[in-house]
Design a protein around this motif. Structure first.
Motif, PDB file in Angstrom:
ATOM      1  N   ILE A   1       0.170  -9.347  29.834  1.00 56.29           N
ATOM      2  CA  ILE A   1      -1.171  -9.887  30.038  1.00 56.29           C
ATOM      3  C   ILE A   1      -1.141 -10.725  31.310  1.00 56.29           C
ATOM      4  O   ILE A   1      -0.444 -11.745  31.383  1.00 56.29           O
ATOM      5  N   LEU A   2      -1.875 -10.280  32.322  1.00 56.89           N
ATOM      6  CA  LEU A   2      -1.920 -10.950  33.628  1.00 56.89           C
ATOM      7  C   LEU A   2      -3.316 -11.537  33.766  1.00 56.89           C
ATOM      8  O   LEU A   2      -4.286 -10.829  34.025  1.00 56.89           O
ATOM      9  N   CYS A   3      -3.408 -12.865  33.590  1.00 58.95           N
ATOM     10  CA  CYS A   3      -4.709 -13.487  33.364  1.00 58.95           C
ATOM     11  C   CYS A   3      -5.294 -14.174  34.596  1.00 58.95           C
ATOM     12  O   CYS A   3      -6.063 -15.115  34.471  1.00 58.95           O
ATOM     13  N   GLY A   4      -4.971 -13.675  35.784  1.00 60.95           N
ATOM     14  CA  GLY A   4      -5.654 -14.161  36.978  1.00 60.95           C
ATOM     15  C   GLY A   4      -4.737 -14.531  38.120  1.00 60.95           C
ATOM     16  O   GLY A   4      -3.579 -14.925  37.933  1.00 60.95           O
ATOM     17  N   ASP A   5      -5.260 -14.401  39.325  1.00 63.46           N
ATOM     18  CA  ASP A   5      -4.537 -14.716  40.560  1.00 63.46           C
ATOM     19  C   ASP A   5      -3.309 -13.828  40.735  1.00 63.46           C
ATOM     20  O   ASP A   5      -2.241 -14.287  41.122  1.00 63.46           O
ATOM     21  N   GLN A   6      -3.481 -12.530  40.424  1.00 61.59           N
ATOM     22  CA  GLN A   6      -2.420 -11.565  40.724  1.00 61.59           C
ATOM     23  C   GLN A   6      -2.283 -11.363  42.230  1.00 61.59           C
ATOM     24  O   GLN A   6      -1.241 -10.914  42.703  1.00 61.59           O
ATOM     25  N   VAL A   7      -3.344 -11.666  42.978  1.00 60.70           N
ATOM     26  CA  VAL A   7      -3.300 -11.708  44.435  1.00 60.70           C
ATOM     27  C   VAL A   7      -3.942 -13.010  44.892  1.00 60.70           C
ATOM     28  O   VAL A   7      -4.785 -13.574  44.197  1.00 60.70           O
ATOM     29  N   TYR A   8      -3.532 -13.468  46.051  1.00 57.11           N
ATOM     30  CA  TYR A   8      -4.161 -14.627  46.706  1.00 57.11           C
ATOM     31  C   TYR A   8      -4.836 -14.110  47.970  1.00 57.11           C
ATOM     32  O   TYR A   8      -4.252 -14.105  49.053  1.00 57.11           O
ATOM     33  N   LEU A   9      -6.085 -13.659  47.817  1.00 56.88           N
ATOM     34  CA  LEU A   9      -6.784 -13.080  48.958  1.00 56.88           C
ATOM     35  C   LEU A   9      -7.126 -14.118  50.018  1.00 56.88           C
ATOM     36  O   LEU A   9      -7.412 -13.760  51.158  1.00 56.88           O
TER      37      LEU A   9
ATOM     38  N   LEU B   1      -8.274  -8.192  53.483  1.00 53.94           N
ATOM     39  CA  LEU B   1      -8.138  -8.268  52.036  1.00 53.94           C
ATOM     40  C   LEU B   1      -7.469  -7.007  51.487  1.00 53.94           C
ATOM     41  O   LEU B   1      -6.670  -7.078  50.547  1.00 53.94           O
ATOM     42  N   PHE B   2      -7.796  -5.859  52.056  1.00 51.24           N
ATOM     43  CA  PHE B   2      -7.150  -4.603  51.668  1.00 51.24           C
ATOM     44  C   PHE B   2      -5.645  -4.710  51.908  1.00 51.24           C
ATOM     45  O   PHE B   2      -4.831  -4.337  51.055  1.00 51.24           O
ATOM     46  N   ALA B   3      -5.262  -5.196  53.074  1.00 52.31           N
ATOM     47  CA  ALA B   3      -3.842  -5.307  53.419  1.00 52.31           C
ATOM     48  C   ALA B   3      -3.118  -6.255  52.473  1.00 52.31           C
ATOM     49  O   ALA B   3      -1.938  -6.044  52.143  1.00 52.31           O
ATOM     50  N   ASN B   4      -3.803  -7.306  52.023  1.00 48.86           N
ATOM     51  CA  ASN B   4      -3.196  -8.253  51.090  1.00 48.86           C
ATOM     52  C   ASN B   4      -2.880  -7.566  49.764  1.00 48.86           C
ATOM     53  O   ASN B   4      -1.783  -7.715  49.204  1.00 48.86           O
ATOM     54  N   TYR B   5      -3.838  -6.789  49.254  1.00 50.00           N
ATOM     55  CA  TYR B   5      -3.569  -6.042  48.017  1.00 50.00           C
ATOM     56  C   TYR B   5      -2.394  -5.084  48.199  1.00 50.00           C
ATOM     57  O   TYR B   5      -1.494  -5.006  47.344  1.00 50.00           O
ATOM     58  N   VAL B   6      -2.382  -4.355  49.301  1.00 51.98           N
ATOM     59  CA  VAL B   6      -1.315  -3.383  49.522  1.00 51.98           C
ATOM     60  C   VAL B   6       0.033  -4.087  49.640  1.00 51.98           C
ATOM     61  O   VAL B   6       1.041  -3.647  49.062  1.00 51.98           O
ATOM     62  N   ARG B   7       0.062  -5.200  50.372  1.00 52.42           N
ATOM     63  CA  ARG B   7       1.320  -5.952  50.507  1.00 52.42           C
ATOM     64  C   ARG B   7       1.823  -6.411  49.144  1.00 52.42           C
ATOM     65  O   ARG B   7       3.027  -6.354  48.848  1.00 52.42           O
TER      66      ARG B   7
ATOM     67  N   VAL C   1       4.588  -9.837  23.774  1.00 52.15           N
ATOM     68  CA  VAL C   1       3.588  -9.890  24.833  1.00 52.15           C
ATOM     69  C   VAL C   1       4.070 -10.832  25.929  1.00 52.15           C
ATOM     70  O   VAL C   1       4.514 -11.955  25.646  1.00 52.15           O
ATOM     71  N   LEU C   2       4.018 -10.385  27.168  1.00 56.19           N
ATOM     72  CA  LEU C   2       4.339 -11.243  28.312  1.00 56.19           C
ATOM     73  C   LEU C   2       3.049 -11.811  28.878  1.00 56.19           C
ATOM     74  O   LEU C   2       2.069 -11.083  29.061  1.00 56.19           O
ATOM     75  N   LEU C   3       3.032 -13.105  29.130  1.00 59.00           N
ATOM     76  CA  LEU C   3       1.876 -13.793  29.706  1.00 59.00           C
ATOM     77  C   LEU C   3       2.259 -14.373  31.065  1.00 59.00           C
ATOM     78  O   LEU C   3       3.251 -15.093  31.187  1.00 59.00           O
ATOM     79  N   ALA C   4       1.456 -14.042  32.103  1.00 58.64           N
ATOM     80  CA  ALA C   4       1.765 -14.516  33.448  1.00 58.64           C
ATOM     81  C   ALA C   4       0.481 -14.659  34.256  1.00 58.64           C
ATOM     82  O   ALA C   4      -0.539 -14.037  33.960  1.00 58.64           O
ATOM     83  N   SER C   5       0.567 -15.484  35.312  1.00 54.19           N
ATOM     84  CA  SER C   5      -0.560 -15.648  36.238  1.00 54.19           C
ATOM     85  C   SER C   5      -0.037 -16.233  37.543  1.00 54.19           C
ATOM     86  O   SER C   5       1.105 -16.674  37.636  1.00 54.19           O
ATOM     87  N   CYS C   6      -0.878 -16.216  38.555  1.00 52.87           N
ATOM     88  CA  CYS C   6      -0.645 -16.941  39.814  1.00 52.87           C
ATOM     89  C   CYS C   6       0.587 -16.437  40.565  1.00 52.87           C
ATOM     90  O   CYS C   6       1.650 -17.067  40.549  1.00 52.87           O
ATOM     91  N   PHE C   7       0.405 -15.307  41.238  1.00 49.86           N
ATOM     92  CA  PHE C   7       1.496 -14.689  41.986  1.00 49.86           C
ATOM     93  C   PHE C   7       1.128 -14.617  43.463  1.00 49.86           C
ATOM     94  O   PHE C   7       0.247 -13.851  43.858  1.00 49.86           O
ATOM     95  N   ALA C   8       1.802 -15.416  44.287  1.00 53.42           N
ATOM     96  CA  ALA C   8       1.569 -15.441  45.732  1.00 53.42           C
ATOM     97  C   ALA C   8       2.659 -14.626  46.414  1.00 53.42           C
ATOM     98  O   ALA C   8       3.787 -15.096  46.606  1.00 53.42           O
ATOM     99  N   SER C   9       2.332 -13.396  46.803  1.00 52.14           N
ATOM    100  CA  SER C   9       3.348 -12.472  47.323  1.00 52.14           C
ATOM    101  C   SER C   9       3.879 -12.881  48.683  1.00 52.14           C
ATOM    102  O   SER C   9       4.924 -12.376  49.112  1.00 52.14           O
ATOM    103  N   SER C  10       3.175 -13.776  49.386  1.00 55.57           N
ATOM    104  CA  SER C  10       3.636 -14.179  50.720  1.00 55.57           C
ATOM    105  C   SER C  10       4.842 -15.111  50.665  1.00 55.57           C
ATOM    106  O   SER C  10       5.509 -15.322  51.680  1.00 55.57           O
ATOM    107  N   ARG C  11       5.143 -15.666  49.508  1.00 54.34           N
ATOM    108  CA  ARG C  11       6.274 -16.572  49.379  1.00 54.34           C
ATOM    109  C   ARG C  11       7.560 -15.769  49.200  1.00 54.34           C
ATOM    110  O   ARG C  11       7.612 -14.840  48.392  1.00 54.34           O
TER     111      ARG C  11
END
Length: 451
Positions: A142-150, A171-177, A107-117
């Motif tokens: 298992i992705l337990c939160g902050d998959q996007v930083y809206l 917010l839509f554009a952030n998800y798409v990005r 199982v992979l465990l991850a969180s907190c991904f800021a795509s703008s970086r």
């Protein structure tokens, strides 16, 4: 304009998939999904979410593949207009937990991904290389939160307020990005489409400290602004990060409960989930036949956030009255429980002994891509007692943190599960996100056996 295929939750004989077409006018009258020589008709069942401005839209489907074989790899290909548009893969769950002589359930465990970086793009290649060149191939993520930083960038949202339409498009554009972040064999899109994703949310799927007022988010200063943001963010969460109505799944006697401690949180710090959801956790704990794995958005081993922390950061679970009930429930377990979480921008392993042979372990994996250097780079041990403040009906237990594992870089964790007699053997490895063509190097950080 993008085509997306994101595997969601899997079982031993089925798989839930999300297929999306973003701002793309192509016809879907011949759309289909191929998987290991089988075909699934996608010509019907499309839903459309269009922002009020009319500038953005996503057509999408949630589908379920059935009659699959246990622990089998399936290659997925979404086609329309005579062209392959998106691909992915899944591995179904094993029916039983592997023994110590078999390949572990990983199982992979991850969180907190800021795509703008800029460095966030490296997650995809690190994950794919782990799958290709190491023995730590993961069965699920298992992705337990902050998959996007809206609410990123914070400086922008501190300076500006928005109409409903403008906020929805942002917010839509952030998800798409984030969902379409892709370069050759890397990016978050590669990470998502390769392997099943079990999602849960935390505050940045909304805004920092949601649903409360946030000092750095001007839209949250007014009730109407918070209501608008919550409505939009919940809509997008349901589309891009769908969750099964059933939060539990089992691999033999190993049982998982994927809880969400954010989406139903109230602003007066009474509850962080619905009463029904908490009762479901209680029933799950009472009926465990082996080790339990509880997935939540914030650490269980924590102190209350003070005024400054709650005003400029985020309220912790102990700030909520409902935390007392959760602690009582977990303390009555007859089997050990692993708590998997993220949020705090460092990795940590801590545990306490509830009674002889019964433990609560907390495993933190955060971040995969740090949103800002000002909120990372430091590590904190768990509070010395669980719970920190005495709760009627419980006995405070000593908490020990593993000081050999103090991860503060961008990373994810893998947990390997195997059956060893009547117990479960668990091996934890950390994989720092590798750059400049470097291969990821999983490093073993702990191993223990639980009943």
């Amino acid at each position: 304009m993008s085509f997306l295929l994101v595997p969601n939750e899997v079982a031993s004989d089925s798989a839930n998939l999300w297929i999306g077409v973003v701002n793309e006018g192509v016809g879907l009258s011949d759309a289909s999904l191929m998987y290991n020589g089988n075909s699934f008709d996608l010509t019907q069942g499309w839903q459309t979410y269009r922002t009020r401005s009319g500038f953005n839209a996503v057509r999408y489907q949630h589908i379920k593949l059935q009659n699959l074989s246990p622990r089998t790899d399936y290659i997925l290909e979404f086609s329309t207009g005579g062209k392959s548009r998106a691909s992915g893969r899944i591995r179904t769950l094993p029916e039983e937990l592997p023994t110590i002589f078999e390949r572990p359930f990983n199982v992979l465990l991850a969180s907190c991904f800021a795509s703008s970086r800029s460095e966030s793009i490296l997650l995809g290649s690190s994950y794919l290389n782990l799958q290709k060149y190491h023995n730590d191939k993961t069965d699920i993520k298992i992705l337990c939160g902050d998959q996007v930083y809206l609410d990123d960038p914070a400086v922008y949202f501190l300076k500006n307020t928005h109409s409903y339409n403008d906020l929805e498009d942002l917010l839509f554009a952030n998800y798409v990005r984030t969902w379409t972040q892709n370069q050759f064999l890397t990016g978050f899109q590669q990470f998502l489409q390769n392997g099943a994703n079990f999602f849960s949310s935390d505050d940045h799927e909304f805004w920092n400290n949601a649903p409360n007022r946030a000092t750095l988010i001007r839209d949250s200063w007014r009730r109407k602004g918070r209501e608008n943001w919550l409505e939009i963010a919940k809509n997008l969460l349901g589309i891009f990060q769908p969750r099964s109505s059933k939060p539990t799944f089992n691999v033999g006697t190993l049982s998982f409960f994927n809880a969400d401690t954010r989406i139903d949180r109230d602003a007066d710090r009474d509850k962080f989930m619905t009463t029904v959801d908490l009762l479901s956790i209680e029933h799950w704990v009472q009926t465990l036949k082996g080790v339990g794995v509880l997935i939540i958005g914030q650490p269980l081993f924590a102190e209350k956030a003070g005024f400054f922390g709650g005003r400029f950061g985020d309220w912790n679970l102990p700030n909520y009255e409902q935390y007392k009930d959760l602690v009582r429930i977990l303390n009555r377990t007859n089997h050990s429980i692993l708590v998997l979480t993220g949020d705090v921008h460092y990795g940590r392993i801590s545990h306490c002994q509830v009674r002889p042979n019964i433990f609560i372990y907390e495993i933190i994996s955060s971040p995969t891509a740090l949103v800002n250097p000002l909120v990372g780079g430091s590590w904190s041990e768990a509070p010395g007692l669980f719970p920190v403040n005495s709760i009627p009906g419980t006995v405070q237990k000593r908490v020990k943190s593993d000081f050999k594992y103090k991860e503060t870089k961008n990373h994810f964790l893998t947990l390997s599960f195997q059956k060893e007699g009547g117990k479960t053997r668990i091996v934890l490895k950390v994989c720092e996100i590798a750059g400049n063509g470097q291969m990821p190097k999983p490093v073993k950080v702990d191993e223990f056996t639980l009943f």
